[in-house]
Design a protein around this motif. Structure first.
Motif, PDB file in Angstrom:
ATOM      1  N   MET A 123      48.270  37.530  83.992  1.00 46.32           N
ATOM      2  CA  MET A 123      49.479  36.989  83.330  1.00 46.32           C
ATOM      3  C   MET A 123      49.094  35.862  82.386  1.00 46.32           C
ATOM      4  O   MET A 123      48.395  34.924  82.764  1.00 46.32           O
ATOM      5  N   THR A 124      49.576  35.978  81.149  1.00 41.61           N
ATOM      6  CA  THR A 124      49.321  34.917  80.178  1.00 41.61           C
ATOM      7  C   THR A 124      50.366  33.822  80.364  1.00 41.61           C
ATOM      8  O   THR A 124      51.541  34.122  80.571  1.00 41.61           O
ATOM      9  N   ALA A 125      49.932  32.588  80.312  1.00 42.79           N
ATOM     10  CA  ALA A 125      50.876  31.473  80.434  1.00 42.79           C
ATOM     11  C   ALA A 125      51.796  31.461  79.209  1.00 42.79           C
ATOM     12  O   ALA A 125      51.381  31.871  78.120  1.00 42.79           O
ATOM     13  N   LEU A 126      53.027  30.987  79.431  1.00 41.39           N
ATOM     14  CA  LEU A 126      54.014  30.998  78.342  1.00 41.39           C
ATOM     15  C   LEU A 126      53.520  30.296  77.064  1.00 41.39           C
ATOM     16  O   LEU A 126      53.667  30.842  75.968  1.00 41.39           O
ATOM     17  N   PRO A 127      52.932  29.084  77.180  1.00 40.46           N
ATOM     18  CA  PRO A 127      52.466  28.429  75.940  1.00 40.46           C
ATOM     19  C   PRO A 127      51.489  29.309  75.163  1.00 40.46           C
ATOM     20  O   PRO A 127      51.497  29.303  73.928  1.00 40.46           O
ATOM     21  N   ASP A 128      50.677  30.097  75.866  1.00 36.91           N
ATOM     22  CA  ASP A 128      49.721  30.970  75.173  1.00 36.91           C
ATOM     23  C   ASP A 128      50.439  32.120  74.473  1.00 36.91           C
ATOM     24  O   ASP A 128      50.069  32.530  73.379  1.00 36.91           O
ATOM     25  N   LYS A 129      51.452  32.664  75.151  1.00 33.47           N
ATOM     26  CA  LYS A 129      52.242  33.733  74.515  1.00 33.47           C
ATOM     27  C   LYS A 129      52.881  33.221  73.237  1.00 33.47           C
ATOM     28  O   LYS A 129      52.866  33.897  72.200  1.00 33.47           O
ATOM     29  N   VAL A 130      53.457  32.031  73.323  1.00 37.88           N
ATOM     30  CA  VAL A 130      54.120  31.437  72.148  1.00 37.88           C
ATOM     31  C   VAL A 130      53.093  31.242  71.047  1.00 37.88           C
ATOM     32  O   VAL A 130      53.312  31.610  69.887  1.00 37.88           O
ATOM     33  N   ALA A 131      51.945  30.700  71.429  1.00 41.51           N
ATOM     34  CA  ALA A 131      50.911  30.399  70.430  1.00 41.51           C
ATOM     35  C   ALA A 131      50.402  31.672  69.769  1.00 41.51           C
ATOM     36  O   ALA A 131      50.017  31.673  68.609  1.00 41.51           O
ATOM     37  N   ARG A 132      50.384  32.775  70.534  1.00 44.79           N
ATOM     38  CA  ARG A 132      49.873  34.014  69.968  1.00 44.79           C
ATOM     39  C   ARG A 132      50.851  34.620  68.962  1.00 44.79           C
ATOM     40  O   ARG A 132      50.472  35.248  67.991  1.00 44.79           O
ATOM     41  N   LEU A 133      52.153  34.426  69.224  1.00 43.45           N
ATOM     42  CA  LEU A 133      53.158  35.081  68.379  1.00 43.45           C
ATOM     43  C   LEU A 133      53.653  34.236  67.204  1.00 43.45           C
ATOM     44  O   LEU A 133      53.810  34.740  66.105  1.00 43.45           O
ATOM     45  N   VAL A 134      53.911  32.951  67.460  1.00 43.58           N
ATOM     46  CA  VAL A 134      54.521  32.122  66.407  1.00 43.58           C
ATOM     47  C   VAL A 134      53.438  31.718  65.402  1.00 43.58           C
ATOM     48  O   VAL A 134      52.344  31.315  65.791  1.00 43.58           O
ATOM     49  N   ARG A 135      53.751  31.872  64.122  1.00 51.21           N
ATOM     50  CA  ARG A 135      52.771  31.578  63.072  1.00 51.21           C
ATOM     51  C   ARG A 135      52.239  30.150  63.202  1.00 51.21           C
ATOM     52  O   ARG A 135      53.023  29.235  63.483  1.00 51.21           O
ATOM     53  N   PRO A 136      50.943  29.953  62.980  1.00 57.84           N
ATOM     54  CA  PRO A 136      50.360  28.605  63.126  1.00 57.84           C
ATOM     55  C   PRO A 136      51.038  27.558  62.241  1.00 57.84           C
ATOM     56  O   PRO A 136      51.222  26.419  62.653  1.00 57.84           O
ATOM     57  N   GLU A 137      51.442  27.944  61.009  1.00 63.97           N
ATOM     58  CA  GLU A 137      52.057  26.939  60.127  1.00 63.97           C
ATOM     59  C   GLU A 137      53.424  26.503  60.653  1.00 63.97           C
ATOM     60  O   GLU A 137      53.886  25.401  60.387  1.00 63.97           O
ATOM     61  N   ILE A 138      54.087  27.381  61.432  1.00 64.75           N
ATOM     62  CA  ILE A 138      55.363  26.992  62.040  1.00 64.75           C
ATOM     63  C   ILE A 138      55.105  26.084  63.239  1.00 64.75           C
ATOM     64  O   ILE A 138      55.759  25.055  63.413  1.00 64.75           O
ATOM     65  N   ARG A 139      54.092  26.433  64.055  1.00 63.86           N
ATOM     66  CA  ARG A 139      53.789  25.592  65.214  1.00 63.86           C
ATOM     67  C   ARG A 139      53.360  24.198  64.782  1.00 63.86           C
ATOM     68  O   ARG A 139      53.611  23.218  65.478  1.00 63.86           O
ATOM     69  N   ALA A 140      52.760  24.091  63.606  1.00 63.58           N
ATOM     70  CA  ALA A 140      52.290  22.788  63.125  1.00 63.58           C
ATOM     71  C   ALA A 140      53.433  21.908  62.624  1.00 63.58           C
ATOM     72  O   ALA A 140      53.280  20.702  62.464  1.00 63.58           O
ATOM     73  N   LEU A 141      54.613  22.508  62.386  1.00 64.34           N
ATOM     74  CA  LEU A 141      55.735  21.729  61.848  1.00 64.34           C
ATOM     75  C   LEU A 141      56.392  20.890  62.933  1.00 64.34           C
ATOM     76  O   LEU A 141      56.324  21.212  64.117  1.00 64.34           O
ATOM     77  N   LYS A 142      57.067  19.844  62.488  1.00 67.23           N
ATOM     78  CA  LYS A 142      57.983  19.123  63.381  1.00 67.23           C
ATOM     79  C   LYS A 142      59.394  19.535  62.980  1.00 67.23           C
ATOM     80  O   LYS A 142      59.693  19.614  61.794  1.00 67.23           O
ATOM     81  N   ALA A 143      60.259  19.819  63.959  1.00 71.37           N
ATOM     82  CA  ALA A 143      61.644  20.186  63.628  1.00 71.37           C
ATOM     83  C   ALA A 143      62.303  19.029  62.878  1.00 71.37           C
ATOM     84  O   ALA A 143      61.993  17.861  63.129  1.00 71.37           O
ATOM     85  N   TYR A 144      63.176  19.347  61.924  1.00 73.78           N
ATOM     86  CA  TYR A 144      63.868  18.333  61.130  1.00 73.78           C
ATOM     87  C   TYR A 144      64.651  17.433  62.072  1.00 73.78           C
ATOM     88  O   TYR A 144      65.519  17.888  62.821  1.00 73.78           O
ATOM     89  N   HIS A 145      64.308  16.143  62.056  1.00 72.34           N
ATOM     90  CA  HIS A 145      64.846  15.217  63.046  1.00 72.34           C
ATOM     91  C   HIS A 145      66.126  14.553  62.541  1.00 72.34           C
ATOM     92  O   HIS A 145      66.129  13.947  61.482  1.00 72.34           O
ATOM     93  N   VAL A 146      67.199  14.703  63.297  1.00 73.54           N
ATOM     94  CA  VAL A 146      68.449  14.017  62.968  1.00 73.54           C
ATOM     95  C   VAL A 146      68.745  13.028  64.091  1.00 73.54           C
ATOM     96  O   VAL A 146      69.027  13.433  65.223  1.00 73.54           O
ATOM     97  N   PRO A 147      68.671  11.719  63.813  1.00 69.36           N
ATOM     98  CA  PRO A 147      68.868  10.733  64.885  1.00 69.36           C
ATOM     99  C   PRO A 147      70.329  10.654  65.308  1.00 69.36           C
ATOM    100  O   PRO A 147      71.226  10.958  64.524  1.00 69.36           O
ATOM    101  N   ASP A 148      70.553  10.238  66.557  1.00 67.45           N
ATOM    102  CA  ASP A 148      71.912  10.061  67.064  1.00 67.45           C
ATOM    103  C   ASP A 148      72.478   8.756  66.496  1.00 67.45           C
ATOM    104  O   ASP A 148      71.852   7.705  66.607  1.00 67.45           O
ATOM    105  N   ALA A 149      73.651   8.855  65.859  1.00 64.80           N
ATOM    106  CA  ALA A 149      74.204   7.685  65.169  1.00 64.80           C
ATOM    107  C   ALA A 149      75.407   7.100  65.901  1.00 64.80           C
ATOM    108  O   ALA A 149      76.103   6.239  65.366  1.00 64.80           O
TER     109      ALA A 149
END
Ligand SMILES: *Cc1c(COP(=O)(O)O)cnc(C)c1O
Length: 358
Positions: free
Chosen positions: A1-27
């Motif tokens: 069984m592959t661990a979930l983080p490895d499955k994610v890493a195998r499927l999601v493009r590296p340039e997407i994994r390298a991104l940070k989600a657009y951060h909207v602070p709580d106001a």
């Protein structure tokens, strides 16, 4: 069984994994001066008329896929030249995405001067395009020679020019922009998100350049919650982009609300004029504070640099005083960007800033 983080890493493009989600602070509970929103709400009688317009909407039916009524109202409101067409998006962010989806192919380039609106690079990345940035020159003017050199070298499919630019607030030199439009083998999108405050536009030039598109949004003029962006240009381009647009990208409530809002243009324009007057007051007050460099702005925000403290410290001190601005330090050393709010909000911000700089 592959661990979930490895499955994610195998499927999601590296340039997407390298991104940070657009951060909207709580106001919550803060004076919100971080996101270029219009601080003014509508008088009660206007709200009632809007709700009445929305009451007519049949939510059981799909929206008009072509948003024809809103388009007609926008055509007049934006003074779109004859022969040019409109494409509407769920915010101009979606229009940037539609343009990139239509143009993407291996090695296709998106080019923009930086610092600029971050979504150009993010969406280029999402859509598998290559993003090339060309640093702005002194006082954030376009670096004419560097832009022309990069255009020749990279042959970009599309160049994005924010006019006025975010986060710097300035308008680029029109003559330079026109030279770039002539030099670019692909498209040039002039992003006029802050048109209400700058009153300077390339809309009338659409008929002069067949590779020019002009983008607007209702967000900065008081309808950020609505999500409505507008792309104007030659039907030959927009008909292709329209194929990439999801058929019902603008909901019925958005369409009805936008149509209503466009009947209230005098009120929206007066709010924008008020914000411009308050921008000048705020600029003068900031310019009078020792230890700041402040850049003039044609938009509804002001960029400044702290010279005697760190931007991170000042940002945190402002937060403790219940004022939320945008900390630009990660990409622009020691810089912060403040949106022009209501006079009392601007005054609270200036007082808190003075305190933070002590
Ligand atoms: C805010 C902003 C937009 C985004 O507008 P939406 O219509 O809200 O998606 C686009 N371009 C620039 C330069 C902006 O600053």
């Amino acid at each position: 069984m592959t661990a979930l983080p490895d499955k994610v890493a195998r499927l999601v493009r590296p340039e997407i994994r390298a991104l940070k989600a657009y951060h909207v602070p709580d106001a919550t509970g803060l004076i919100k001066l971080d996101a270029m929103e219009n601080p003014y709400t509508w008088p009660e009688e206007v709200r009632s008329a809007w709700l009445e317009a929305v009451r007519q909407v049949s939510l059981n039916r799909y929206p008009d896929p072509g948003a024809r009524k809103v388009k007609e109202s926008l055509r007049t409101a934006l003074e779109v030249p004859p022969g040019q067409d409109l494409l509407l998006g769920n915010g101009s962010d979606e229009l940037i995405q539609i343009i990139c989806l239509a143009l993407t192919r291996p090695s296709a380039v998106v080019l923009a001067p930086t610092p600029t609106f971050v979504m150009y690079e993010m969406i280029a990345t999402f859509t598998g395009m290559k993003f090339i940035s060309v640093p702005l020159a002194k006082d954030y003017a376009l670096d004419d020679a560097a832009m022309l050199e990069a255009i020749e070298r990279e042959e970009p499919a599309v160049v994005f020019l924010a006019y006025p630019n975010n986060p710097t607030g300035n308008l680029f030199d029109r003559a330079v922009v026109e030279r770039l439009i002539r030099a670019v083998p692909g498209l040039v999108v002039v992003d006029e998100a802050y048109h209400a405050f700058a009153q300077d536009s390339f809309m009338a030039q659409l008929s002069e350049f067949d590779n020019l598109l002009v983008m607007r949004t209702l967000s900065k003029q008081g309808l950020a919650g609505l999500r409505l962006g507008v792309l104007a240009g030659a039907p030959a381009w927009l008909n292709e982009f329209d194929k990439v647009r999801l058929p019902y990208n603008l909901g019925s409530l958005t369409q009805a609300s936008a149509e209503f809002a466009l009947t209230q243009r005098a009120m929206l324009d007066e709010q924008a004029a008020q914000i411009c007057r308050d921008r000048e007051t705020l600029y003068q007050e900031l310019a009078a504070i020792d230890g700041l460099t402040v850049w003039p702005s044609r938009a509804n925000f002001i960029l400044f640099r702290v010279e005697t403290k760190s931007a991170d410290q000042v940002f945190q001190a402002l937060l403790r005083a219940k004022v939320l601005v945008k900390n630009m330090n990660a990409t622009m050393p020691e810089c912060l960007r403040v949106t022009v709010g209501m006079p009392a909000e601007n005054a609270a911000f200036v007082a808190a800033l003075r305190g933070a700089l002590k």
